[in-house]
Design an enzyme around this catalytic site. Structure first.
Site, short mmCIF file in Angstrom:
data_model
loop_
_atom_site.label_atom_id
_atom_site.label_comp_id
_atom_site.label_asym_id
_atom_site.label_seq_id
_atom_site.Cartn_x
_atom_site.Cartn_y
_atom_site.Cartn_z
N SER A 104 0.28 0.51 -4.07
CA SER A 104 1.40 1.25 -3.49
C SER A 104 2.38 1.74 -4.56
O SER A 104 3.13 2.68 -4.31
CB SER A 104 2.15 0.39 -2.47
N ASP A 276 0.42 -1.71 6.23
CA ASP A 276 -0.38 -2.23 5.11
C ASP A 276 -0.57 -3.74 5.21
O ASP A 276 -1.66 -4.25 4.92
CB ASP A 276 0.34 -1.87 3.81
N ASP A 318 0.15 6.20 1.57
CA ASP A 318 -0.14 6.09 0.14
C ASP A 318 -1.60 5.76 -0.12
O ASP A 318 -2.15 6.04 -1.17
CB ASP A 318 0.79 5.05 -0.52
#
Ligand code: MG
Ligand code: ZN
Length: 381
Positions: A104, A276, A318
Site C-alpha cells: 500500500s 484490505d 491500490d
C-alpha cells in the site's frame, strides 16, 4: 499469587495492544456472509450536464478492493451499490518499481505522485528522494485539501499523499509531516502518533497553535463549517465496521462541507482502509461490511458531485487483497460465498470508476501512475 497473575495479564494486554498496528494480517477464514443491512443507492439525475474540467476532485481508495470485492458488495446489497452507478470504468495496473505485487505504500505513492517506487516507500522515489503529491500540488495552487481514512491517518495510504519517508512504519515521522503542509481537513485514527511521541512533541498542541480546530469525533465537530479542521477519532486505528458506526460516510460529508468553501476548488482523498484487512484475514463478512461502508462514503461524494457539476469523483484501489473469488451467492437474499488464494496482496489490475466533470478520461487499461497524471492535467497544473 493472584496479584502476580493479574500483573501478568496486564503485561500481556500491553504487549497485545502495542502490536495491534499490524494485527490485521492474521488469517481467519470465513467464506460465507449473509447481509441483513440493506441501503438504497443515491438518486443521481439522468443527463446531468457536467463541466469538461473539474474544480474539485474527490479520490476514494478502497484499499485491497478488486473486482471480486466490489461484486461481493453488489451481491450483498441485492444487486446495486453506489459504485455501480458510475458510468466511466477503467482498470489500473498496480505493479510497483521493485515488485510485481505492490504494497500500500508503493501503491498509494503511485496514485499520489505518478511515480512507481519500491514497496514500503511513502512519497519518495526509488532513490528515496521526495516527490510532490497531488495534495501538495493542489495546496500550492490555492486549492483546499483533505484526507479521510478509517485506519490511523498516518497509515500507508493517507500518508502517501502528505508525507515523505523511506519506510511506511515511521508513523511518528509521518504524523510530523502533517504540520509541514497546510492541509485543511484531516479525519482518521492515530492520535497516539501525534501525542505519545518519542521526541516529546505534542502535535495536537502544535496543530492548535496553527489554528486547527481539533476534535475527537465527527459528531463533536458538528458546529464547524469552515477553517482548518483535524479530527483524530481513535488512539490507533478505528474499530472495524459496524463497531465504529458511520464514521467514514460522515467524515466524508464533513470534509466536503468544509472544503467546498474554497472558491478555487479542492482535492480530497478518502480511504476505506480495512477492505484490505478483511482480505488479509480471508474473511468474507469483514470484506463485504467494509466495502459497503466504503460505498456509502462513495454515495456522499456522488451526491455532492451530482448537484455541484464541477466535481470529479474517482473510485479505485491500490491493489487487490486475498485473491478473492466468488463461488456462490444470491442477489435476491444478499448472500455471498467466497474463497481466497492468499493471505497477502495479488497482482491483478483493479477497477477505476469515475463520475462527474472529466470522468470520461478514465476508461481503458493503464498504469496506476496515470490516475495522478489525469488528475493533474484535469486540474490544469
Ligand atoms: Mg491503506
Ligand atoms: Zn494489505
Amino acid at each position: 499469587m493472584k496479584h502476580l497473575f493479574l500483573t501478568f495479564l496486564f503485561l500481556l494486554a500491553v504487549v497485545v495492544s502495542t502490536n495491534a498496528q499490524e494485527d490485521y494480517k492474521d488469517k481467519d477464514l470465513k467464506k460465507y456472509f449473509e447481509n441483513t443491512e440493506f441501503y438504497s443507492v443515491v438518486d443521481l439525475p439522468q443527463n446531468a450536464k457536467f463541466k469538461k474540467k473539474p474544480k474539485n476532485i474527490i479520490l476514494l481508495i478502497g484499499d485491497g478492493m478488486g473486482v471480486a470485492q466490489v461484486f461481493s458488495a453488489i451481491t450483498a446489497n441485492k444487486g446495486t451499490i453506489n459504485m455501480s452507478q458510475m458510468p466511466h470504468v477503467g482498470f489500473s495496473q498496480t505493479q510497483s518499481a521493485d515488485n510485481y505485487i505492490t504494497d500500500s505504500g508503493a501503491g498509494g505513492t503511485a496514485l499520489a505522485t505518478g511515480q512507481r517506487t519500491y514497496n514500503g516507500a511513502i512519497g519518495v522515489d526509488v532513490n528515496k528522494k521526495t516527490i510532490p503529491t497531488i495534495l501538495e500540488i493542489s495546496e500550492k495552487n490555492g486549492l483546499a485539501t483533505g484526507l479521510v481514512s478509517t485506519s490511523a491517518i498516518t497509515h500507508a495510504t493517507p500518508a502517501s499523499f502528505i508525507s515523505h519517508v523511506p519506510d511506511r512504519n515511521l508513523y511518528e515521522d509521518i504524523a510530523a509531516d502533517f504540520l509541514k503542509v497546510e492541509i485543511d481537513v484531516f479525519i482518521g485514527g492515530g492520535k497516539d502518533f501525534f501525542t505519545q511521541r518519542k521526541d516529546g512533541r505534542n502535535l495536537v498542541d502544535e496543530l492548535k497553535q496553527k489554528n486547527y480546530q481539533v476534535y475527537n469525533s465527527v459528531e463533536e465537530s458538528k458546529g464547524v463549517e469552515s477553517g482548518l479542521l483535524a479530527i483524530l477519532t481513535s488512539e490507533k486505528h478505528n474499530e472495524v465496521y459496524p463497531n465504529r458506526g458511520n464514521m467514514l460516510p460522515e467524515a466524508t460529508q464533513k470534509a466536503i462541507q468544509v472544503l467546498q468553501n474554497n472558491k478555487k476548488g479542492f482535492f480530497l482523498m478518502v480511504e476505506g482502509s480495512m477492505i484490505d484487512w478483511g482480505g488479509h484475514a480471508n474473511n468474507t463478512e469483514y470484506i463485504v461490511q467494509e466495502s459497503l461502508d466504503f460505498d456509502r462514503a462513495v454515495g456522499k461524494a456522488l451526491e455532492f458531485a451530482a448537484s455541484n457539476k464541477e466535481t470529479l469523483v474517482i473510485v479505485t484501489a491500490d491493489h487487490e487483497t486475498g485473491g478473492m473469488a466468488i463461488e456462490g451467492g444470491s442477489m435476491t437474499e444478499g448472500k455471498v460465498n467466497a474463497n481466497y488464494t492468499t493471505g497477502g496482496h495479488t497482482a491483478i489490475m483493479v477497477p477505476v470508476f469515475a463520475y462527474g466533470a472529466g470522468a470520461d478520461n478514465f476508461a481503458g487499461i493503464y498504469n496506476n501512475t496515470e490516475v495522478f497524471a489525469k488528475m493533474k492535467s484535469l486540474f490544469g497544473f
